[in-house]
Write an enzyme that holds these catalytic residues in place. Sequence first.
Site, PDB file in Angstrom:
ATOM      1  N   GLU A   1      -4.296   9.528   8.207  1.00  0.00           N
ATOM      2  CA  GLU A   1      -2.846   9.381   8.425  1.00  0.00           C
ATOM      3  C   GLU A   1      -2.369  10.299   9.562  1.00  0.00           C
ATOM      4  OE1 GLU A   1      -0.010   8.158   5.877  1.00  0.00           O
ATOM      5  OE2 GLU A   1      -1.377   6.544   5.361  1.00  0.00           O
TER       6      GLU A   1
ATOM      7  N   TYR B   1      -0.881   8.526  -2.379  1.00  0.00           N
ATOM      8  CA  TYR B   1      -0.851   8.337  -3.825  1.00  0.00           C
ATOM      9  C   TYR B   1      -2.079   8.967  -4.498  1.00  0.00           C
ATOM     10  CZ  TYR B   1       2.892   4.711  -3.915  1.00  0.00           C
ATOM     11  OH  TYR B   1       4.073   4.023  -3.844  1.00  0.00           O
ATOM     12  N   GLY B   2      -3.143   9.129  -3.722  1.00  0.00           N
ATOM     13  CA  GLY B   2      -4.442   9.561  -4.272  1.00  0.00           C
ATOM     14  C   GLY B   2      -4.375  10.725  -5.239  1.00  0.00           C
TER      15      GLY B   2
ATOM     16  N   ASP C   1       0.863  -1.192   0.000  1.00  0.00           N
ATOM     17  CA  ASP C   1       0.000   0.000   0.000  1.00  0.00           C
ATOM     18  C   ASP C   1       0.894   1.235   0.000  1.00  0.00           C
ATOM     19  OD1 ASP C   1      -2.568   1.396   0.203  1.00  0.00           O
ATOM     20  OD2 ASP C   1      -1.931   1.964   2.206  1.00  0.00           O
ATOM     21  N   SER C   2       0.282   2.377  -0.360  1.00  0.00           N
ATOM     22  CA  SER C   2       1.016   3.643  -0.311  1.00  0.00           C
ATOM     23  C   SER C   2       1.437   3.959   1.127  1.00  0.00           C
ATOM     24  CB  SER C   2       0.128   4.760  -0.834  1.00  0.00           C
ATOM     25  OG  SER C   2      -1.039   4.853  -0.036  1.00  0.00           O
TER      26      SER C   2
ATOM     27  N   CYS D   1     -11.197   2.605  -0.589  1.00  0.00           N
ATOM     28  CA  CYS D   1      -9.843   3.016  -0.232  1.00  0.00           C
ATOM     29  C   CYS D   1      -9.532   2.261   1.042  1.00  0.00           C
ATOM     30  CB  CYS D   1      -9.774   4.522   0.007  1.00  0.00           C
ATOM     31  SG  CYS D   1      -8.184   5.039   0.717  1.00  0.00           S
ATOM     32  N   THR D   2      -8.371   1.625   1.071  1.00  0.00           N
ATOM     33  CA  THR D   2      -8.081   0.732   2.193  1.00  0.00           C
ATOM     34  C   THR D   2      -7.800   1.488   3.488  1.00  0.00           C
ATOM     35  OG1 THR D   2      -5.790   0.584   1.404  1.00  0.00           O
ATOM     36  CG2 THR D   2      -7.307  -1.147   0.718  1.00  0.00           C
ATOM     37  N   HIS D   3      -7.671   2.803   3.414  1.00  0.00           N
ATOM     38  CA  HIS D   3      -7.543   3.601   4.641  1.00  0.00           C
ATOM     39  C   HIS D   3      -8.889   3.805   5.337  1.00  0.00           C
ATOM     40  CE1 HIS D   3      -3.590   4.796   3.161  1.00  0.00           C
ATOM     41  NE2 HIS D   3      -3.376   5.493   4.261  1.00  0.00           N
TER      42      HIS D   3
ATOM     43  N   CYS E   1      -4.159  -1.559  -2.298  1.00  0.00           N
ATOM     44  CA  CYS E   1      -4.325  -0.119  -2.444  1.00  0.00           C
ATOM     45  C   CYS E   1      -5.170   0.095  -3.694  1.00  0.00           C
ATOM     46  CB  CYS E   1      -2.948   0.516  -2.618  1.00  0.00           C
ATOM     47  SG  CYS E   1      -2.984   2.273  -3.003  1.00  0.00           S
ATOM     48  N   ASN E   2      -6.318   0.753  -3.527  1.00  0.00           N
ATOM     49  CA  ASN E   2      -7.192   0.964  -4.679  1.00  0.00           C
ATOM     50  C   ASN E   2      -6.550   1.877  -5.713  1.00  0.00           C
ATOM     51  OD1 ASN E   2     -10.147  -0.167  -4.143  1.00  0.00           O
ATOM     52  ND2 ASN E   2      -9.249   0.456  -2.204  1.00  0.00           N
ATOM     53  N   THR E   3      -5.838   2.886  -5.226  1.00  0.00           N
ATOM     54  CA  THR E   3      -5.241   3.850  -6.146  1.00  0.00           C
ATOM     55  C   THR E   3      -4.196   3.162  -7.026  1.00  0.00           C
ATOM     56  OG1 THR E   3      -5.563   5.461  -4.373  1.00  0.00           O
ATOM     57  CG2 THR E   3      -4.242   6.157  -6.255  1.00  0.00           C
TER      58      THR E   3
HETATM   59  N1  DGL Z   1      -5.035   3.303   0.658  1.00  0.00           N
HETATM   60  C1  DGL Z   1      -4.986   3.707  -0.680  1.00  0.00           C
HETATM   61  C2  DGL Z   1      -6.203   3.277  -1.465  1.00  0.00           C
HETATM   62  O1  DGL Z   1      -6.772   2.286  -1.198  1.00  0.00           O
HETATM   63  C3  DGL Z   1      -4.718   5.140  -1.013  1.00  0.00           C
HETATM   64  C4  DGL Z   1      -4.285   6.137  -0.075  1.00  0.00           C
HETATM   65  C5  DGL Z   1      -3.455   7.189  -0.761  1.00  0.00           C
HETATM   66  O2  DGL Z   1      -4.009   8.182  -1.263  1.00  0.00           O
HETATM   67  O3  DGL Z   1      -2.248   7.003  -0.773  1.00  0.00           O
HETATM   68  O4  DGL Z   1      -6.603   3.912  -2.395  1.00  0.00           O
END
Ligand code: DGL
Length: 273
Positions: A157, A41-42, A9-10, A191-193, A72-74
């Site tokens: 975060e 990363y978004g 993940d990011s 988004c996994t966050h 990570c979805n992004t």
């Molecule tokens: N956790 C990441 C996701 O699922 C992205 C978070 C990020 O923006 O880095 O998209």
Amino acid sequence: MSAPIGVFDSGYGGLTILKELKKQLPQYDYIYLGDNARAPYGPRSFDTVYDYTLEAVKWFFAQGCSLVILACNTASAKALRTIQQNDLPLLGADKRVLGVIRPTTEVLGNFSTSRQVGILGTVGTVQSDSYPIELAKFFPDLKVFQQACPMWVPLIENGEFDKPGADYFVKEDLGQLFKQSEGIDTILLACTHYPLLEPKIKSFLPKNVELVTQGSIVAESLAKYLQNHPKIAQNCSQTGQLRFYTTDNAEGFEKQASLFFGQKIEANHTDLV
Ligand code: DGL
């Protein structure tokens, strides 16, 4: 030779996926890598997310991993397809990289009665249109509404996810989603966050709306994948061990990681070389 499954993940978000992998597939070994030094990363461009993700994938392969999950979805939205199509053939025939979007879109339609679903994700995930495109393959009758929530990852975060300051942004983005349609009865946290915001999001949602998170969906899908691909499963070591790496400071990572993973962990720093 067998080696751990790589989970990427990011930053910290992929730990919400790893937690479920460990629950459902505890026999396997896992290496987690958070690219915290370059998160989030978004908001980043396709090219940048692709470059960073490919670097991470190469790092996992250098650790001996044959199977890497982009938790990570992004990264799944912006880098996975190119890596699978262009890079993997050069990196090794026995190597596999999987994402979180495909397994989620295979089942998401099953949650909805009104046939209207909402997708909440980063700007990158929403702009890629990966969810509407993939969902149309499995559930062509589904109406898909998307809302980018650019402030949610920074809030999470920075440890603000359970504080009153997050209320404004959660209410605002949910409001924007329901403005598109009041008939949405299922919302995916794409988004996994975002699972860290789950209690807060739920507190602002009408009772009839189901909130879906990805961890258990991805874990169930990986279990099936390993069953159907015994050769790949054979390359994944099974001693139940976990290792954690971050591209940023290891101590800082350890402090935050337990919030996402639900238990204390020990982390190492890596420069990805
Ligand atoms: N956790 C990441 C996701 O699922 C992205 C978070 C990020 O923006 O880095 O998209």
